[in-house]
Design a protein around this motif. Sequence first.
Motif, PDB file in Angstrom:
ATOM      1  N   LEU A  19     -24.255 -42.482  -4.457  1.00 52.73           N
ATOM      2  CA  LEU A  19     -23.206 -43.292  -3.826  1.00 52.73           C
ATOM      3  C   LEU A  19     -23.351 -44.548  -3.462  1.00 52.73           C
ATOM      4  CD1 LEU A  19     -22.727 -40.598  -1.106  1.00 52.73           C
ATOM      5  CD2 LEU A  19     -20.841 -41.242  -2.851  1.00 52.73           C
ATOM      6  N   GLN A  55     -16.955 -48.513   3.089  1.00 46.39           N
ATOM      7  CA  GLN A  55     -16.552 -48.055   1.902  1.00 46.39           C
ATOM      8  C   GLN A  55     -17.689 -47.308   1.051  1.00 46.39           C
ATOM      9  OE1 GLN A  55     -13.573 -47.010  -0.020  1.00 46.39           O
ATOM     10  NE2 GLN A  55     -12.935 -48.681   0.898  1.00 46.39           N
ATOM     11  N   GLN A  79     -18.475 -45.040  -2.426  1.00 49.19           N
ATOM     12  CA  GLN A  79     -17.825 -44.659  -3.694  1.00 49.19           C
ATOM     13  C   GLN A  79     -18.964 -44.269  -4.457  1.00 49.19           C
ATOM     14  OE1 GLN A  79     -15.516 -47.845  -5.509  1.00 49.19           O
ATOM     15  NE2 GLN A  79     -15.268 -47.066  -7.528  1.00 49.19           N
ATOM     16  N   SER A  80     -18.496 -43.164  -5.389  1.00 44.13           N
ATOM     17  CA  SER A  80     -19.615 -42.468  -6.027  1.00 44.13           C
ATOM     18  C   SER A  80     -19.769 -43.448  -7.655  1.00 44.13           C
ATOM     19  CB  SER A  80     -19.221 -41.076  -6.473  1.00 44.13           C
ATOM     20  OG  SER A  80     -18.131 -41.181  -7.484  1.00 44.13           O
ATOM     21  N   ASP A  81     -21.076 -43.447  -7.724  1.00 42.43           N
ATOM     22  CA  ASP A  81     -21.450 -44.400  -9.201  1.00 42.43           C
ATOM     23  C   ASP A  81     -21.978 -43.089 -10.019  1.00 42.43           C
ATOM     24  OD1 ASP A  81     -22.235 -46.001 -11.085  1.00 42.43           O
ATOM     25  OD2 ASP A  81     -23.902 -46.636  -9.891  1.00 42.43           O
ATOM     26  N   THR A 106     -15.823 -37.403  -8.720  1.00 43.43           N
ATOM     27  CA  THR A 106     -16.079 -38.755  -8.116  1.00 43.43           C
ATOM     28  C   THR A 106     -15.605 -38.764  -7.034  1.00 43.43           C
ATOM     29  OG1 THR A 106     -13.920 -39.557  -9.069  1.00 43.43           O
ATOM     30  CG2 THR A 106     -16.191 -39.404 -10.561  1.00 43.43           C
ATOM     31  N   ARG A 138     -14.285 -41.626  -3.435  1.00 40.55           N
ATOM     32  CA  ARG A 138     -14.171 -42.928  -2.994  1.00 40.55           C
ATOM     33  C   ARG A 138     -13.720 -42.692  -1.413  1.00 40.55           C
ATOM     34  NH1 ARG A 138     -13.337 -48.153  -4.795  1.00 40.55           N
ATOM     35  NH2 ARG A 138     -11.851 -49.469  -3.647  1.00 40.55           N
ATOM     36  N   SER A 139     -14.371 -43.273  -0.385  1.00 46.31           N
ATOM     37  CA  SER A 139     -13.861 -43.226   1.077  1.00 46.31           C
ATOM     38  C   SER A 139     -14.139 -44.131   2.014  1.00 46.31           C
ATOM     39  CB  SER A 139     -14.557 -41.671   1.434  1.00 46.31           C
ATOM     40  OG  SER A 139     -14.381 -41.597   2.743  1.00 46.31           O
ATOM     41  N   ASP A 140     -13.354 -44.412   3.018  1.00 45.34           N
ATOM     42  CA  ASP A 140     -13.650 -45.346   3.841  1.00 45.34           C
ATOM     43  C   ASP A 140     -14.009 -44.488   5.136  1.00 45.34           C
ATOM     44  OD1 ASP A 140     -11.273 -44.152   4.800  1.00 45.34           O
ATOM     45  OD2 ASP A 140     -10.294 -46.043   4.836  1.00 45.34           O
ATOM     46  N   TRP A 182     -10.430 -39.829   1.954  1.00 43.56           N
ATOM     47  CA  TRP A 182     -11.304 -39.468   1.210  1.00 43.56           C
ATOM     48  C   TRP A 182     -10.782 -39.048  -0.194  1.00 43.56           C
ATOM     49  CZ3 TRP A 182     -16.730 -38.552   2.242  1.00 43.56           C
ATOM     50  CH2 TRP A 182     -16.918 -38.646   3.515  1.00 43.56           C
TER      51      TRP A 182
END
Length: 893
Positions: A659, A669, A671-673, A693, A695-697, A701
């Motif tokens: 992440l 923030q 985010q998956s890498d 994958t 992405r979230s704040d 989600w």
Amino acid sequence: MTPPPSTPPAASPPPRFRWRRRLLLALLALAVLITAAVAGTYWWLQQQGLQLQGLGWRNGGATVAQWQWRQQDCLAAEGRGLRVERWQPLTLALQQLKLQSCAKPGQRQLPAPPPAGLPPFRLHIASLQAPALPALAVTVTQQNERWQAQLAQGADKLAIDYHRDNGQWQAQGTLAAARLAPQLLGQWRLQASGRWLPGQLHASVQADGHQLGHQGDARRGDARLLATLHERQWQLDATLPQALPLTAGWLLQPRRVLQASGDLDGVDSLQADLLASGPQGRLQLQLTPQDSTLQRGSGLLQLDGKDLHARIPLQWANRQLTLAAGEARLPQGVRLSWPQAWQLPLSASGSSRLPFRLDYQQLQLASNDGTLRWGDGRWQWQGGLALAGRHAGLRLAGQWRGQLDPQGARGTPLQLNVSKPPLALAISLPVNGIDPRQPRLNASFDGHYQDWPLKGTLAARQQGNGWQGDLAATSRLPFYSRGGALQLAANWRGSAGKWQLDSGSKLNVAEGIVGSVLLKPLSLQAASALLTDGNRAHGQLALSADGAVASRWTLPPASGTLQLAGEQASARLQLPAWRSKLQLEARRHGAGVIGSVQLDTPLSAAMSRGLGLTLQQGQLAGTLQGQWQQQWQLDGDVRLSDVALDWGGILANGGRGRLRLAARPGQLQLQSDGPLELAQLDVGTLLQDVSLTLRSDLQDWQLGDVHARLLGGSLQADSLRWPSSAFQTVTVQQLDLAAVAALQNDPQPTVQLTGRVGGTLPLQLLPAGIALQDGLLRNEGELTLRVPASAGVNAMAQSNRAVQLALDMLSELDVNDFQARLAMQQNGQLDARATLKGVNPRQNRQPVVLNYSHSENVLELLRSLRIGDEISRRVLSRKPPAVTRNPTPETSP
């Protein structure tokens, strides 16, 4: 008339009592006389201004604890520790004697010689203190009108020999120049002689200075002073046979530098020609008399050099020296100015008002009412000082009122206000009791930095060319809603530009509340000396923190070290309870700081409090890069491996992935890498090889590229958002109906299915549930449906003829067309409508069409399945108790 009878005479006392009574009467009379004599003597001494305290007797001699001698309202002398050591010859010892001149200006008279006809005696004074003289040890003897005195201080001695009968006297001795000022070098030799009788005093004094100089300067020079006194008139002549070194590299040039004369009350004439040169330039003082009496004249004080300039006319008349108003430019950019003429009386004692102003860069130090007083070899300045301006970006404002003399300062505490938003401090420095030779300062301060209150004390004392002391300060961390008191206790030392906090200096932060979190006490202690030049620091600190507690989570105690190396800093921290390790690196960057954080920790259930899930195992490693300049930001990545967790009965294991994190004030923030992967996710139905994958704040989600194996088939979605206001499509393929039938968890299932289905499931992910709308499943190839005969099926068939016919048709069915419509509410209530079209191979492949509808709460069903599965695992995992059999004992034949 008959006479009265006569009274018989009284009997006289026996002779042995008569002498006792007479002796008693004599002793009483003697006591009365002695008492009267002592009282009379004491009364006479008081009338002469002498007051005694603590009269006593010890070892055969009289003692006086303290005494004072007053002339009218002036304390002329005082002493303590007077003791008669011997009576023949009379030997006296005095611990301390202080002398004070009581003569007023214009009334100074020649001192009277000691009285004649005194018996022999010896007096030793341990400490004699007189105006303009250092403390001296004195021994005085007198026998047959010859007086001898020895004055000493350390290695310096002065011997005086005086004959009272003819008045002749002489003296000789030596004096180290350091006695006049500690920074001076060299030695003065004194020779004097003369005559001293009542009303007459003649003296001729010669003082020769040899190898005179100043500390830090290898140059040396000589000087000579000649002085004469005849009755009340005196004359002084000073010459320099060679250059005389002064302070800071200055040299006083050889010449006849000073001639002066006058009487006991002042100076009648003065002629001087002083020329000094140094690194900053040249100083010259010229005084020229204007008449033959030398009582009037003029002069000029000139300063010339790169950083030195002044031209100050002066005049003297009627025993008064006048310096015209002006200014002088001094080294280091200092400018001295006085707005009105300075008038200085040319007398042995007097006073003068000396207003002045000192300017240095943007600072001004001024006095409007300062007065200089001198007399009896002493001087004193009294008045008020005001400081105002800016220095090093700080606004300074201060004031002080009191007096200065060679012994130090006395008066009100010095008040200084220091401000530079967001800093504001009020500093108070008491000056009473400060010894200028060994200054010791004790200041207090009170103020704030931003929202941080600051209060404390600073103690300082001079040590060689530097200073040392201690600092005690308190504050409160402003982001604490309660508690968070901060205490600093430090010992420090150093000089300008080089300071250090000693090892053991400590900063404590008390327990307090931040938001809804209770932060327990923490401390920073200097494990080595901390060195700083005001901008950079070097040293090591030890950190100890007791952890934190919130309503749903806790943080265990932590410990570690903090290393400071100029513009760089690093820290190594450990949380032993979690086996966690944390490394921090930071360095100055412009007006801010940049750095990095490395975290390496196993995951455990102890970390799970407040997370809503239970971490069972795994490993977390992360590296974050941060900076602070006006505002902070944090960027980095976190790597997870072998993660297993329990989320309200939903079990996951084999988690791994990476992440990326980006944090700013008020936003975060994640985010998956690359894909995040789970080996298994058990929601009642097992999902395997989950990949997605993220992405979230932490509020919204977003999942993308979702893939998983489910019931022998697969599940996928291009994107999912949680929570969402719209329905999002999830596609399932090749679901194995045999795996669906196996969910019955029955060794003899009522329904047997084969074949595969797929379709679309529009899902709405809500904060507290899932909704399904217009879901559709179709067969992907031929399906089979079997309802084997069992006790339950037979019972149903026998209960109703129509049911029996339906079960006969479904006992074996080959399905070539299957459709199922699905809808589910947020609470888990599922409504399903299915249509099956096929043939029964046992009944001549007769076509069969089955329409079926069903409603059930899926969440409760999955929960029951998980509970049932958990119970089954626990029962099957139980081991039967070991059976202990007692061996049958063998019997002997």
